[in-house]
Design a protein around this motif. Structure first.
Motif, mmCIF file in Angstrom:
data_model
loop_
_atom_site.group_PDB
_atom_site.id
_atom_site.type_symbol
_atom_site.label_atom_id
_atom_site.label_comp_id
_atom_site.label_asym_id
_atom_site.label_seq_id
_atom_site.Cartn_x
_atom_site.Cartn_y
_atom_site.Cartn_z
ATOM 1 N N THR A 160 0.918 -1.260 0.018
ATOM 2 C CA THR A 160 -0.062 0.102 -0.083
ATOM 3 C C THR A 160 0.960 1.121 -0.042
ATOM 4 O OG1 THR A 160 -0.111 -0.102 2.376
ATOM 5 C CG2 THR A 160 -1.961 -1.204 1.219
ATOM 6 N N ASP A 161 0.283 2.419 -0.497
ATOM 7 C CA ASP A 161 1.133 3.508 -0.488
ATOM 8 C C ASP A 161 1.806 3.789 1.064
ATOM 9 O OD1 ASP A 161 0.550 3.805 -3.199
ATOM 10 O OD2 ASP A 161 -1.063 5.281 -2.950
ATOM 11 N N SER A 162 0.732 3.783 2.016
ATOM 12 C CA SER A 162 1.190 4.166 3.338
ATOM 13 C C SER A 162 2.379 3.167 3.826
ATOM 14 C CB SER A 162 0.023 4.013 4.317
ATOM 15 O OG SER A 162 -0.562 2.916 4.420
ATOM 16 N N PHE A 163 2.411 2.028 3.369
ATOM 17 C CA PHE A 163 3.469 1.150 3.950
ATOM 18 C C PHE A 163 4.766 1.502 3.063
ATOM 19 C CE2 PHE A 163 6.162 -2.579 3.628
ATOM 20 C CZ PHE A 163 6.102 -3.062 4.943
ATOM 21 N N ILE A 164 4.586 1.940 1.912
ATOM 22 C CA ILE A 164 5.960 2.334 1.108
ATOM 23 C C ILE A 164 6.437 3.572 1.577
ATOM 24 C CG2 ILE A 164 6.387 3.533 -1.272
ATOM 25 C CD1 ILE A 164 4.445 1.537 -2.747
ATOM 26 N N ALA A 165 5.722 4.386 1.980
ATOM 27 C CA ALA A 165 5.925 5.702 2.718
ATOM 28 C C ALA A 165 6.638 5.480 4.258
ATOM 29 C CB ALA A 165 4.568 6.581 2.949
ATOM 30 N N SER A 166 5.936 4.448 5.073
ATOM 31 C CA SER A 166 6.384 4.297 6.255
ATOM 32 C C SER A 166 7.536 3.442 6.362
ATOM 33 C CB SER A 166 5.258 3.990 7.349
ATOM 34 O OG SER A 166 4.676 2.747 6.913
ATOM 35 N N GLN A 167 7.746 2.432 5.496
ATOM 36 C CA GLN A 167 8.639 1.393 5.551
ATOM 37 C C GLN A 167 9.488 1.173 4.375
ATOM 38 O OE1 GLN A 167 8.902 -0.686 8.268
ATOM 39 N NE2 GLN A 167 7.264 0.176 9.380
ATOM 40 N N PRO A 168 10.437 2.389 4.100
ATOM 41 C CA PRO A 168 11.154 2.292 2.772
ATOM 42 C C PRO A 168 12.174 1.167 2.948
ATOM 43 C CG PRO A 168 11.736 4.130 4.196
ATOM 44 C CD PRO A 168 10.341 3.612 5.022
ATOM 45 N N GLN A 169 12.589 0.692 4.222
ATOM 46 C CA GLN A 169 13.799 -0.216 4.064
ATOM 47 C C GLN A 169 13.451 -1.693 3.638
ATOM 48 O OE1 GLN A 169 16.122 1.467 4.800
ATOM 49 N NE2 GLN A 169 17.732 0.418 5.830
ATOM 50 N N VAL A 170 11.967 -1.964 4.013
ATOM 51 C CA VAL A 170 11.383 -3.191 3.736
ATOM 52 C C VAL A 170 11.350 -3.160 2.151
ATOM 53 C CG1 VAL A 170 9.470 -4.795 3.744
ATOM 54 C CG2 VAL A 170 10.263 -3.436 5.911
ATOM 55 N N VAL A 171 10.711 -2.105 1.699
ATOM 56 C CA VAL A 171 10.466 -1.784 0.413
ATOM 57 C C VAL A 171 11.696 -2.128 -0.565
ATOM 58 C CG1 VAL A 171 9.737 -0.159 -1.598
ATOM 59 C CG2 VAL A 171 8.330 -0.249 0.792
ATOM 60 N N GLN A 172 12.797 -1.165 -0.192
ATOM 61 C CA GLN A 172 14.246 -1.421 -0.862
ATOM 62 C C GLN A 172 14.719 -2.780 -0.862
ATOM 63 O OE1 GLN A 172 16.700 1.647 0.808
ATOM 64 N NE2 GLN A 172 15.175 3.246 0.306
#
Ligand SMILES: O=C(O)CC1=CCC(=O)O1
Length: 265
Positions: A160-172
Protein backbone atom coordinates in the motif's frame (compact mmCIF):
# COMPACT_ATOMS: atom_id res chain seq x y z
CA UNK A 1 20.44 -18.18 8.50
CA UNK A 2 22.55 -20.82 6.79
CA UNK A 3 21.18 -21.60 3.36
CA UNK A 4 22.41 -24.65 1.49
CA UNK A 5 22.28 -26.00 -2.02
CA UNK A 6 20.20 -29.17 -2.21
CA UNK A 7 20.61 -31.57 -5.12
CA UNK A 8 17.30 -33.15 -6.13
CA UNK A 9 16.08 -35.21 -9.06
CA UNK A 10 14.62 -31.96 -10.47
CA UNK A 11 17.85 -29.93 -10.14
CA UNK A 12 19.60 -27.90 -7.46
CA UNK A 13 17.63 -25.66 -5.11
CA UNK A 14 18.73 -23.17 -2.49
CA UNK A 15 16.97 -24.07 0.74
CA UNK A 16 16.99 -23.02 4.36
CA UNK A 17 15.97 -25.42 7.09
CA UNK A 18 15.57 -24.37 10.71
CA UNK A 19 13.65 -25.42 13.81
CA UNK A 20 13.62 -28.53 15.97
CA UNK A 21 14.48 -31.78 14.20
CA UNK A 22 11.47 -34.08 14.39
CA UNK A 23 8.97 -31.20 14.61
CA UNK A 24 6.24 -31.01 11.93
CA UNK A 25 7.67 -29.56 8.72
CA UNK A 26 6.30 -26.23 7.43
CA UNK A 27 7.30 -25.30 3.87
CA UNK A 28 7.25 -21.66 2.69
CA UNK A 29 7.09 -20.85 -1.05
CA UNK A 30 7.93 -17.38 -2.39
CA UNK A 31 6.12 -15.08 -4.82
CA UNK A 32 7.23 -14.04 -8.29
CA UNK A 33 10.36 -11.87 -8.15
CA UNK A 34 11.29 -12.60 -4.54
CA UNK A 35 13.48 -15.09 -2.71
CA UNK A 36 13.21 -17.25 0.38
CA UNK A 37 14.31 -14.21 2.41
CA UNK A 38 10.77 -12.88 2.05
CA UNK A 39 9.89 -15.34 4.83
CA UNK A 40 12.55 -14.17 7.32
CA UNK A 41 9.98 -12.96 9.87
CA UNK A 42 7.82 -16.08 9.55
CA UNK A 43 10.87 -18.37 9.80
CA UNK A 44 11.85 -16.71 13.05
CA UNK A 45 8.34 -17.05 14.50
CA UNK A 46 7.41 -20.52 13.30
CA UNK A 47 10.78 -22.26 13.75
CA UNK A 48 10.10 -22.31 17.50
CA UNK A 49 7.44 -24.96 16.93
CA UNK A 50 7.98 -26.22 13.38
CA UNK A 51 10.84 -27.44 11.22
CA UNK A 52 10.68 -24.54 8.75
CA UNK A 53 11.79 -25.32 5.19
CA UNK A 54 12.15 -22.42 2.76
CA UNK A 55 13.36 -22.66 -0.81
CA UNK A 56 13.93 -20.38 -3.79
CA UNK A 57 11.40 -21.28 -6.45
CA UNK A 58 12.90 -22.47 -9.74
CA UNK A 59 14.19 -19.48 -11.69
CA UNK A 60 14.63 -17.40 -8.53
CA UNK A 61 17.47 -16.63 -6.12
CA UNK A 62 20.15 -19.30 -6.30
CA UNK A 63 17.96 -22.20 -7.40
CA UNK A 64 18.11 -23.77 -10.84
CA UNK A 65 17.16 -21.21 -13.53
CA UNK A 66 17.11 -23.32 -16.67
CA UNK A 67 15.61 -22.06 -19.92
CA UNK A 68 11.80 -22.11 -19.80
CA UNK A 69 8.91 -21.76 -20.18
CA UNK A 70 8.06 -23.44 -16.89
CA UNK A 71 4.77 -24.98 -15.83
CA UNK A 72 3.17 -25.38 -12.43
CA UNK A 73 3.48 -29.15 -12.77
CA UNK A 74 7.23 -28.51 -12.67
CA UNK A 75 7.05 -25.99 -9.80
CA UNK A 76 4.86 -28.34 -7.75
CA UNK A 77 7.06 -31.30 -8.71
CA UNK A 78 10.05 -29.31 -7.44
CA UNK A 79 8.49 -29.15 -3.97
CA UNK A 80 7.95 -32.92 -4.02
CA UNK A 81 11.53 -33.52 -5.15
CA UNK A 82 12.85 -31.28 -2.34
CA UNK A 83 10.72 -33.17 0.21
CA UNK A 84 11.91 -36.50 -1.23
CA UNK A 85 15.56 -35.47 -1.09
CA UNK A 86 15.17 -34.55 2.57
CA UNK A 87 13.21 -37.72 3.42
CA UNK A 88 10.09 -35.75 4.37
CA UNK A 89 6.85 -37.67 3.80
CA UNK A 90 4.35 -34.95 4.75
CA UNK A 91 4.51 -31.22 5.40
CA UNK A 92 2.38 -28.16 6.01
CA UNK A 93 2.69 -25.83 3.01
CA UNK A 94 2.33 -22.05 2.91
CA UNK A 95 2.79 -20.17 -0.35
CA UNK A 96 2.12 -16.62 -1.39
CA UNK A 97 0.90 -15.51 -4.82
CA UNK A 98 2.85 -17.74 -7.28
CA UNK A 99 3.76 -19.87 -4.24
CA UNK A 100 0.06 -20.09 -3.35
CA UNK A 101 -0.74 -21.38 -6.83
CA UNK A 102 2.01 -23.97 -6.35
CA UNK A 103 0.20 -24.96 -3.15
CA UNK A 104 -3.10 -25.33 -5.00
CA UNK A 105 -1.36 -27.48 -7.65
CA UNK A 106 0.01 -29.69 -4.88
CA UNK A 107 -3.41 -29.89 -3.24
CA UNK A 108 -4.95 -31.08 -6.49
CA UNK A 109 -2.16 -33.47 -7.56
CA UNK A 110 -0.35 -34.58 -4.41
CA UNK A 111 -2.65 -33.81 -1.49
CA UNK A 112 -1.46 -36.89 0.42
CA UNK A 113 1.95 -35.21 0.87
CA UNK A 114 0.45 -32.19 2.65
CA UNK A 115 -0.88 -31.87 6.20
CA UNK A 116 -2.36 -28.49 5.36
CA UNK A 117 -2.19 -25.82 2.66
CA UNK A 118 -2.11 -22.07 3.21
CA UNK A 119 -2.68 -20.04 0.07
CA UNK A 120 -1.95 -16.37 0.62
CA UNK A 121 -2.68 -13.53 -1.82
CA UNK A 122 -3.29 -15.90 -4.66
CA UNK A 123 -5.94 -17.27 -6.98
CA UNK A 124 -6.66 -20.41 -8.98
CA UNK A 125 -5.98 -18.27 -12.07
CA UNK A 126 -3.74 -15.25 -11.56
CA UNK A 127 -4.03 -12.42 -14.08
CA UNK A 128 -4.49 -12.62 -17.82
CA UNK A 129 -2.49 -14.85 -20.15
CA UNK A 130 -1.67 -12.05 -22.61
CA UNK A 131 -0.32 -9.77 -19.88
CA UNK A 132 2.00 -12.49 -18.54
CA UNK A 133 3.26 -13.31 -22.04
CA UNK A 134 3.89 -9.63 -22.67
CA UNK A 135 5.85 -9.31 -19.43
CA UNK A 136 7.87 -12.45 -20.22
CA UNK A 137 8.72 -11.14 -23.70
CA UNK A 138 9.76 -7.76 -22.29
CA UNK A 139 12.09 -9.45 -19.80
CA UNK A 140 13.57 -11.78 -22.42
CA UNK A 141 14.20 -8.83 -24.73
CA UNK A 142 15.80 -6.56 -22.12
CA UNK A 143 17.46 -8.94 -19.63
CA UNK A 144 18.77 -7.41 -16.41
CA UNK A 145 17.68 -3.90 -17.46
CA UNK A 146 14.10 -5.24 -17.44
CA UNK A 147 14.57 -6.57 -13.91
CA UNK A 148 15.68 -3.08 -12.86
CA UNK A 149 12.56 -1.58 -14.47
CA UNK A 150 10.39 -4.15 -12.68
CA UNK A 151 12.13 -3.32 -9.40
CA UNK A 152 10.95 0.27 -9.87
CA UNK A 153 7.34 -0.62 -10.71
CA UNK A 154 6.79 -3.51 -8.27
CA UNK A 155 6.22 -1.65 -4.98
CA UNK A 156 2.90 -0.25 -6.22
CA UNK A 157 1.67 -3.81 -6.91
CA UNK A 158 3.13 -5.26 -3.72
CA UNK A 159 2.48 -2.70 -0.99
CA UNK A 160 0.00 0.00 0.00
CA UNK A 161 1.06 3.64 -0.44
CA UNK A 162 1.13 4.13 3.32
CA UNK A 163 3.43 1.14 3.80
CA UNK A 164 5.74 2.39 1.02
CA UNK A 165 5.95 5.73 2.79
CA UNK A 166 6.45 4.36 6.30
CA UNK A 167 8.68 1.31 5.63
CA UNK A 168 11.15 2.34 2.88
CA UNK A 169 13.72 -0.15 4.15
CA UNK A 170 11.45 -3.16 3.62
CA UNK A 171 10.43 -1.84 0.21
CA UNK A 172 14.06 -1.36 -0.88
CA UNK A 173 14.96 -4.85 0.29
CA UNK A 174 12.10 -6.29 -1.78
CA UNK A 175 13.23 -4.23 -4.79
CA UNK A 176 16.73 -5.66 -4.43
CA UNK A 177 15.31 -9.19 -4.53
CA UNK A 178 13.53 -8.67 -7.84
CA UNK A 179 16.47 -6.80 -9.38
CA UNK A 180 18.66 -9.85 -8.71
CA UNK A 181 16.34 -12.50 -10.19
CA UNK A 182 17.73 -14.23 -13.32
CA UNK A 183 15.73 -12.78 -16.27
CA UNK A 184 15.21 -16.21 -17.86
CA UNK A 185 13.88 -17.61 -14.58
CA UNK A 186 11.53 -14.69 -14.08
CA UNK A 187 10.22 -14.81 -17.66
CA UNK A 188 9.73 -18.57 -17.45
CA UNK A 189 7.67 -18.22 -14.26
CA UNK A 190 5.55 -15.52 -15.96
CA UNK A 191 4.85 -18.11 -18.66
CA UNK A 192 3.84 -20.66 -16.03
CA UNK A 193 1.41 -18.08 -14.62
CA UNK A 194 0.15 -17.38 -18.14
CA UNK A 195 -1.05 -20.93 -18.64
CA UNK A 196 -2.11 -22.25 -15.23
CA UNK A 197 -5.83 -22.30 -14.52
CA UNK A 198 -6.94 -24.45 -11.59
CA UNK A 199 -10.42 -22.95 -11.21
CA UNK A 200 -12.19 -26.17 -12.17
CA UNK A 201 -9.72 -28.46 -10.40
CA UNK A 202 -9.51 -27.03 -6.88
CA UNK A 203 -12.85 -28.50 -5.82
CA UNK A 204 -11.00 -31.83 -5.60
CA UNK A 205 -8.75 -30.54 -2.80
CA UNK A 206 -9.36 -32.47 0.42
CA UNK A 207 -6.41 -31.21 2.46
CA UNK A 208 -7.28 -28.63 5.16
CA UNK A 209 -6.88 -25.24 3.48
CA UNK A 210 -6.47 -21.69 4.73
CA UNK A 211 -6.87 -18.77 2.33
CA UNK A 212 -5.34 -15.44 3.29
CA UNK A 213 -6.46 -12.33 1.44
CA UNK A 214 -5.05 -8.82 1.65
CA UNK A 215 -7.81 -6.24 2.11
CA UNK A 216 -5.93 -3.80 -0.20
CA UNK A 217 -4.46 -6.35 -2.66
CA UNK A 218 -5.01 -5.12 -6.24
CA UNK A 219 -3.45 -8.25 -7.84
CA UNK A 220 -5.24 -11.18 -6.20
CA UNK A 221 -8.27 -9.79 -4.46
CA UNK A 222 -10.33 -10.83 -1.46
CA UNK A 223 -12.99 -11.81 -4.03
CA UNK A 224 -10.45 -14.28 -5.51
CA UNK A 225 -9.95 -15.76 -2.03
CA UNK A 226 -13.74 -15.97 -1.53
CA UNK A 227 -14.10 -17.81 -4.85
CA UNK A 228 -11.49 -20.36 -3.73
CA UNK A 229 -13.23 -20.71 -0.37
CA UNK A 230 -16.51 -21.49 -2.15
CA UNK A 231 -14.77 -24.16 -4.25
CA UNK A 232 -12.67 -25.95 -1.59
CA UNK A 233 -14.66 -27.90 1.00
CA UNK A 234 -14.07 -26.62 4.53
CA UNK A 235 -11.58 -23.94 3.49
CA UNK A 236 -11.07 -21.12 5.96
CA UNK A 237 -10.54 -17.49 4.99
CA UNK A 238 -8.63 -14.80 6.86
CA UNK A 239 -8.30 -11.22 5.65
CA UNK A 240 -5.30 -9.17 6.74
CA UNK A 241 -4.81 -5.40 6.41
CA UNK A 242 -2.27 -5.37 3.56
CA UNK A 243 -1.66 -5.28 -0.13
CA UNK A 244 -0.14 -8.17 -2.13
CA UNK A 245 2.93 -9.17 -0.09
CA UNK A 246 0.87 -9.45 3.07
CA UNK A 247 3.40 -11.43 5.09
CA UNK A 248 5.77 -8.45 4.74
CA UNK A 249 3.20 -5.69 5.16
CA UNK A 250 1.17 -7.20 8.00
CA UNK A 251 3.41 -9.88 9.56
CA UNK A 252 1.60 -9.97 12.90
CA UNK A 253 -1.86 -10.48 11.39
CA UNK A 254 -0.42 -12.94 8.86
CA UNK A 255 1.35 -14.99 11.54
CA UNK A 256 -1.72 -14.97 13.78
CA UNK A 257 -3.93 -16.32 10.97
CA UNK A 258 -1.36 -18.94 9.93
CA UNK A 259 -0.47 -19.94 13.49
CA UNK A 260 -4.03 -20.46 14.67
CA UNK A 261 -4.84 -22.48 11.55
CA UNK A 262 -1.74 -24.69 11.92
CA UNK A 263 -2.56 -25.40 15.58
CA UNK A 264 -5.73 -27.16 14.42
CA UNK A 265 -3.94 -29.47 11.99
O1 LIG B 1 3.16 -8.93 -10.64
C1 LIG B 1 3.55 -9.15 -9.49
O2 LIG B 1 4.70 -8.89 -9.12
C2 LIG B 1 2.60 -9.75 -8.52
C3 LIG B 1 2.58 -11.22 -8.59
C4 LIG B 1 1.79 -12.01 -9.36
C5 LIG B 1 2.12 -13.40 -9.13
C6 LIG B 1 3.14 -13.28 -8.10
O3 LIG B 1 3.73 -14.19 -7.51
O4 LIG B 1 3.40 -11.97 -7.83
Amino acid sequence: MATQQLATTNGNFRIDLQGPEGAPVLVFSNSLGTTLEMWDAQAMTFSKQYRVLRYDTRGHGASIANAGPYQFAQLGGDVLSILDSLGIEQAHFCGISMGGLTGLWLGVHAGQRLRSITVANSAAKIGAEAAWRERAAMVRANGSAAMQTLAESSPSRWFTDSFIASQPQVVQTAQAWIASIPPEGYASCCEALATEDLRAAISSIQTPTLLIGGSADPVTTVADAQAMQAAIAGAELATVPASHLSNLEAPQAFDLALGSFLQKH
